[in-house]
Write a protein that holds these residues in place. Structure first.
Motif, PDB file in Angstrom:
ATOM      1  N   PRO A 119       0.839  -1.204   0.000  1.00  0.00           N
ATOM      2  CA  PRO A 119       0.000   0.000   0.000  1.00  0.00           C
ATOM      3  C   PRO A 119       0.877   1.258   0.000  1.00  0.00           C
ATOM      4  CG  PRO A 119      -0.635  -1.513   1.759  1.00  0.00           C
ATOM      5  CD  PRO A 119       0.635  -2.030   1.173  1.00  0.00           C
ATOM      6  N   VAL A 120       0.500   2.243  -0.819  1.00  0.00           N
ATOM      7  CA  VAL A 120       1.253   3.483  -0.940  1.00  0.00           C
ATOM      8  C   VAL A 120       0.334   4.642  -0.551  1.00  0.00           C
ATOM      9  CG1 VAL A 120       2.419   5.026  -2.583  1.00  0.00           C
ATOM     10  CG2 VAL A 120       2.806   2.552  -2.697  1.00  0.00           C
ATOM     11  N   LYS A 129       0.400  -1.780  -8.179  1.00  0.00           N
ATOM     12  CA  LYS A 129       0.089  -2.688  -9.293  1.00  0.00           C
ATOM     13  C   LYS A 129      -1.356  -2.546  -9.760  1.00  0.00           C
ATOM     14  CE  LYS A 129      -0.953  -6.973  -6.799  1.00  0.00           C
ATOM     15  NZ  LYS A 129      -0.491  -8.360  -6.642  1.00  0.00           N
ATOM     16  N   GLU A 130      -2.226  -1.990  -8.915  1.00  0.00           N
ATOM     17  CA  GLU A 130      -3.616  -1.763  -9.302  1.00  0.00           C
ATOM     18  C   GLU A 130      -3.737  -0.669 -10.363  1.00  0.00           C
ATOM     19  OE1 GLU A 130      -5.850  -1.041  -5.690  1.00  0.00           O
ATOM     20  OE2 GLU A 130      -4.992  -2.830  -4.746  1.00  0.00           O
ATOM     21  N   TYR A 131      -2.665   0.061 -10.606  1.00  0.00           N
ATOM     22  CA  TYR A 131      -2.658   1.165 -11.567  1.00  0.00           C
ATOM     23  C   TYR A 131      -2.111   0.757 -12.935  1.00  0.00           C
ATOM     24  CZ  TYR A 131      -3.909   4.565  -7.987  1.00  0.00           C
ATOM     25  OH  TYR A 131      -4.583   5.274  -7.032  1.00  0.00           O
ATOM     26  N   LEU A 132      -1.715  -0.499 -13.086  1.00  0.00           N
ATOM     27  CA  LEU A 132      -1.073  -0.938 -14.325  1.00  0.00           C
ATOM     28  C   LEU A 132      -2.048  -1.217 -15.461  1.00  0.00           C
ATOM     29  CD1 LEU A 132       1.624  -3.346 -12.838  1.00  0.00           C
ATOM     30  CD2 LEU A 132       1.951  -1.008 -13.684  1.00  0.00           C
ATOM     31  N   ASP A 133      -3.334  -1.046 -15.228  1.00  0.00           N
ATOM     32  CA  ASP A 133      -4.326  -1.385 -16.243  1.00  0.00           C
ATOM     33  C   ASP A 133      -4.646  -0.249 -17.211  1.00  0.00           C
ATOM     34  OD1 ASP A 133      -5.668   0.168 -14.383  1.00  0.00           O
ATOM     35  OD2 ASP A 133      -7.490  -1.045 -14.433  1.00  0.00           O
ATOM     36  N   SER A 134      -3.980   0.896 -17.051  1.00  0.00           N
ATOM     37  CA  SER A 134      -4.233   2.006 -17.976  1.00  0.00           C
ATOM     38  C   SER A 134      -2.989   2.872 -18.121  1.00  0.00           C
ATOM     39  CB  SER A 134      -5.398   2.868 -17.484  1.00  0.00           C
ATOM     40  OG  SER A 134      -5.005   3.610 -16.351  1.00  0.00           O
ATOM     41  N   SER A 135      -2.927   3.594 -19.215  1.00  0.00           N
ATOM     42  CA  SER A 135      -1.807   4.505 -19.448  1.00  0.00           C
ATOM     43  C   SER A 135      -1.782   5.612 -18.408  1.00  0.00           C
ATOM     44  CB  SER A 135      -1.901   5.124 -20.846  1.00  0.00           C
ATOM     45  OG  SER A 135      -1.738   4.124 -21.819  1.00  0.00           O
ATOM     46  N   ILE A 136      -2.955   6.115 -18.027  1.00  0.00           N
ATOM     47  CA  ILE A 136      -3.023   7.163 -17.011  1.00  0.00           C
ATOM     48  C   ILE A 136      -2.525   6.611 -15.676  1.00  0.00           C
ATOM     49  CG2 ILE A 136      -4.581   8.661 -15.687  1.00  0.00           C
ATOM     50  CD1 ILE A 136      -4.112   9.619 -18.569  1.00  0.00           C
ATOM     51  N   ARG A 147       8.497  11.584  -7.292  1.00  0.00           N
ATOM     52  CA  ARG A 147       8.542  12.168  -5.944  1.00  0.00           C
ATOM     53  C   ARG A 147       9.484  11.385  -5.045  1.00  0.00           C
ATOM     54  NH1 ARG A 147       2.334  12.444  -4.730  1.00  0.00           N
ATOM     55  NH2 ARG A 147       2.020  11.944  -6.887  1.00  0.00           N
ATOM     56  N   ILE A 148       9.428  10.070  -5.150  1.00  0.00           N
ATOM     57  CA  ILE A 148      10.333   9.230  -4.347  1.00  0.00           C
ATOM     58  C   ILE A 148      11.772   9.529  -4.710  1.00  0.00           C
ATOM     59  CG2 ILE A 148      11.103   6.842  -3.978  1.00  0.00           C
ATOM     60  CD1 ILE A 148       8.096   6.034  -4.335  1.00  0.00           C
ATOM     61  N   GLU A 149      12.032   9.637  -6.010  1.00  0.00           N
ATOM     62  CA  GLU A 149      13.372   9.905  -6.524  1.00  0.00           C
ATOM     63  C   GLU A 149      13.934  11.225  -5.968  1.00  0.00           C
ATOM     64  OE1 GLU A 149      15.361   9.319 -10.872  1.00  0.00           O
ATOM     65  OE2 GLU A 149      13.450  10.382 -10.802  1.00  0.00           O
ATOM     66  N   HIS A 150      13.066  12.197  -5.756  1.00  0.00           N
ATOM     67  CA  HIS A 150      13.492  13.507  -5.253  1.00  0.00           C
ATOM     68  C   HIS A 150      13.317  13.655  -3.750  1.00  0.00           C
ATOM     69  CE1 HIS A 150      13.163  14.300  -9.583  1.00  0.00           C
ATOM     70  NE2 HIS A 150      14.161  15.136  -9.343  1.00  0.00           N
ATOM     71  N   GLY A 151      13.054  12.542  -3.068  1.00  0.00           N
ATOM     72  CA  GLY A 151      12.989  12.560  -1.605  1.00  0.00           C
ATOM     73  C   GLY A 151      11.718  13.143  -1.027  1.00  0.00           C
ATOM     74  N   ILE A 152      10.683  13.267  -1.827  1.00  0.00           N
ATOM     75  CA  ILE A 152       9.401  13.784  -1.359  1.00  0.00           C
ATOM     76  C   ILE A 152       8.611  12.615  -0.795  1.00  0.00           C
ATOM     77  CG2 ILE A 152       7.267  14.962  -1.991  1.00  0.00           C
ATOM     78  CD1 ILE A 152       8.906  16.250  -4.322  1.00  0.00           C
ATOM     79  N   PRO A 153       8.176  12.682   0.465  1.00  0.00           N
ATOM     80  CA  PRO A 153       7.407  11.565   1.036  1.00  0.00           C
ATOM     81  C   PRO A 153       6.183  11.239   0.188  1.00  0.00           C
ATOM     82  CG  PRO A 153       7.977  13.156   2.729  1.00  0.00           C
ATOM     83  CD  PRO A 153       8.355  13.776   1.407  1.00  0.00           C
ATOM     84  N   SER A 154       6.038   9.962  -0.106  1.00  0.00           N
ATOM     85  CA  SER A 154       4.926   9.531  -0.960  1.00  0.00           C
ATOM     86  C   SER A 154       4.275   8.306  -0.376  1.00  0.00           C
ATOM     87  CB  SER A 154       5.395   9.259  -2.363  1.00  0.00           C
ATOM     88  OG  SER A 154       5.873  10.462  -2.938  1.00  0.00           O
TER      89      SER A 154
END
Length: 154
Positions: A119-120, A129-136, A147-154
């Protein structure tokens, strides 16, 4: 000039014919967009899909769901050694590019695959993985990884 493999041999993208099939592109993120478009239109091979599938922690049933296909249809592609259709190829490549980006963000596919199944908060405690069903959905995952890459809490 970027190179692309066709049936095991290197070939310049400028010499690729319009009706060529079964490309094996190891790194989609670094490909020329025109080359990617041609690969999508021609359809990726089941063999290429299988390589991408094996890098993931997703089951065949999950892949079928995200690709809007039945497991039986995926198995038919495998059995007949057919290229995937255009829309299926596009979704597979989008997921492959997400995997490639994840290597930079998470450092390994293993950590990325764990993240996909956790869970995120930025997704309302849904699993990525629930988001992999569409391009959006894939675009949203890319934004969260940014955001994770730039250290922003996500």
């Amino acid at each position: 000039m970027r190179k692309l493999k066709k049936h095991g041999s290197a070939q310049n993208t400028s010499n690729v014919s319009d009706n060529a099939v079964a490309y094996h592109v190891s790194n989609y993120s670094n490909q020329n967009p025109h080359t990617l478009l041609r690969v999508i239109r021609d359809g990726i091979s089941y063999e290429e899909f299988d390589k991408i599938k094996e890098r993931s922690s997703l089951t065949l049933a999950e892949w079928a769901n995200y690709l809007n296909l039945s497991e039986r249809t995926l198995m038919r592609y495998a059995k007949n050694a057919e290229n995937l259709d255009k829309s299926t190829s596009e979704r597979v490549i989008e997921i492959a590019m997400l995997q490639e980006r994840a290597m930079d963000v998470f450092g390994s596919l293993e950590v990325f695959n764990q993240w996909l199944n956790s869970p995120v908060r930025a997704l309302g405690n849904a699993m990525p993985k629930e988001y992999l069903d569409s391009s959006i959905g894939i675009q949203i995952l890319n934004e969260v990884m940014g955001r994770i890459e730039h250290g922003i809490p996500s």
